[in-house]
Write an enzyme that holds these catalytic residues in place. Structure first.
Site, PDB file in Angstrom:
ATOM      1  N   SER A 157      26.854   4.015  -8.196  1.00 25.93           N
ATOM      2  CA  SER A 157      25.618   4.142  -7.425  1.00 25.93           C
ATOM      3  C   SER A 157      25.642   3.252  -6.183  1.00 25.93           C
ATOM      4  CB  SER A 157      24.417   3.828  -8.330  1.00 25.93           C
ATOM      5  OG  SER A 157      23.221   4.251  -7.728  1.00 25.93           O
ATOM      6  N   LYS A 209      -3.601   7.062  -4.301  1.00 23.39           N
ATOM      7  CA  LYS A 209      -3.347   5.639  -4.541  1.00 23.39           C
ATOM      8  C   LYS A 209      -2.895   5.384  -5.978  1.00 23.39           C
ATOM      9  CE  LYS A 209      -3.000   1.455  -3.226  1.00 23.39           C
ATOM     10  NZ  LYS A 209      -1.904   1.119  -2.307  1.00 23.39           N
TER      11      LYS A 209
END
Length: 327
Positions: A157, A209
């Site tokens: 990765s 949110k």
């Protein structure tokens, strides 16, 4: 017999003599006072000895730490920098530490090559990108100092992201290489709190949110938005790896799928350029003498960092008790 009674009377009268009693008390008090003074003196002595030992030990550690940071002339060497552990801000595998080590290595007058010795499962794409960009900058600035990567146990990765910026990548046949992808995971507890009987109360300003709140059902629109974010980061990852490896990469549909391979398999896929250890590569470069340029915090820095983390956690826990957050 009469004589013995007189002696007993004299002895009893002596015990009740106030002057003798006060002298006895005075001697006992003086003896105790002297003993306390001796104890106090020895206590002060051992405290001074302890502090002296600690200061000498601290000075020794600081001297040796600064000495290791100041690498003198070597007549030509290969600089080795460890990228070990999770790549994250504040970690030794984070951008601040690795970039500082790289700059220090290439600026040394006797550095002939640099090897990043990578042993990491990956981590932050942002930190990996910072290191990737700095490697490219240094390769352009110091064209006569090649920068290589050697993957030890794992270069996956974000760790492979970093390696792809170097001139060549080497690994062991059993190393784990690749995992070119982006992931994010979490948990959903909406059914659990319903069974337990917990009422979820959340107050937000802004339509999204409470994005991917683990105590709420996944919103399909928010899931699509989040997947788009992951795909964008993945595209950046792929683009940079392709720029670093070029036509050495094999034409394989699984190359950027997030899969990983052994070092031997990675060689066939063009993810690595050969199977070598750090010492073997240094010998092949022509400068077998290796010098460790990995950044290591001093004991004082480590103490300050640990203290700062502890204080930050305390302050965060206090601040989060019923307060608003802009995170």
């Amino acid at each position: 017999m009469f004589g013995s009674k007189k002696d007993e009377t004299a002895g009893l009268s002596g015990v009740g003599n106030p002057e003798k009693e006060w002298r006895l008390i005075e001697r006992v008090v003086m003896a105790n006072t002297l003993e306390l003074r001796k104890t106090r003196r020895w206590g002060i002595f051992f405290k001074i000895l302890t502090f002296t030992y600690l200061f000498v030990l601290l000075g020794y550690v600081m001297f040796n730490t600064s000495a290791t940071q100041d690498i003198g002339p070597t007549g030509g060497h290969t600089a080795v920098i460890d990228v070990s552990g999770v790549i994250a801000q504040g970690n030794l595998a984070g951008a601040d530490s690795v970039v500082a080590s790289l700059r220090r290595a290439v600026e040394h007058s006797d550095t002939r090559a640099v090897i990043l010795r990578i042993n990491s499962p990956g981590g932050s794409p942002v930190q990996s990108a910072y290191i990737y960009n700095e490697i490219n900058r240094l390769r352009q600035k110091y064209e006569d100092i090649p920068i290589y990567s050697v993957i030890v146990d794992s270069g996956a990765s974000g760790a492979y992201y970093i390696a792809s910026a170097t001139q060549e990548i080497y690994a062991n046949g059993a190393s784990l290489v690749g995992s070119i992808g982006v992931t994010a995971a979490g948990f959903g507890f909406q059914d659990l709190i319903e069974k337990v009987g917990i009422e979820r109360r959340q107050f937000t300003s802004g339509e999204h949110k409470a994005f991917l709140d683990p105590f709420m059902e996944v919103d399909p629109e928010e899931q699509a938005l989040f997947e788009a974010v992951l795909n964008d980061v993945h595209e950046q990852f792929i683009r940079d790896v392709q720029a670093g490896r070029g036509d050495r990469l094999a034409d394989n549909d699984d190359l950027f799928s997030g899969l990983f391979w052994t070092g031997s398999q990675a060689l066939d896929l063009g993810l690595v350029d050969g199977l070598k250890s750090t010492s073997e590569l240094a010998r092949d470069i022509g400068y077998p003498k290796t010098v460790d340029f990995t950044y290591h915090p001093s004991p004082l820095e480590q103490f300050a960092r640990n203290l700062g983390v502890s204080m930050t956690k305390t302050l965060v826990s206090l601040a989060n008790s019923g307060s608003l957050s802009l995170n």
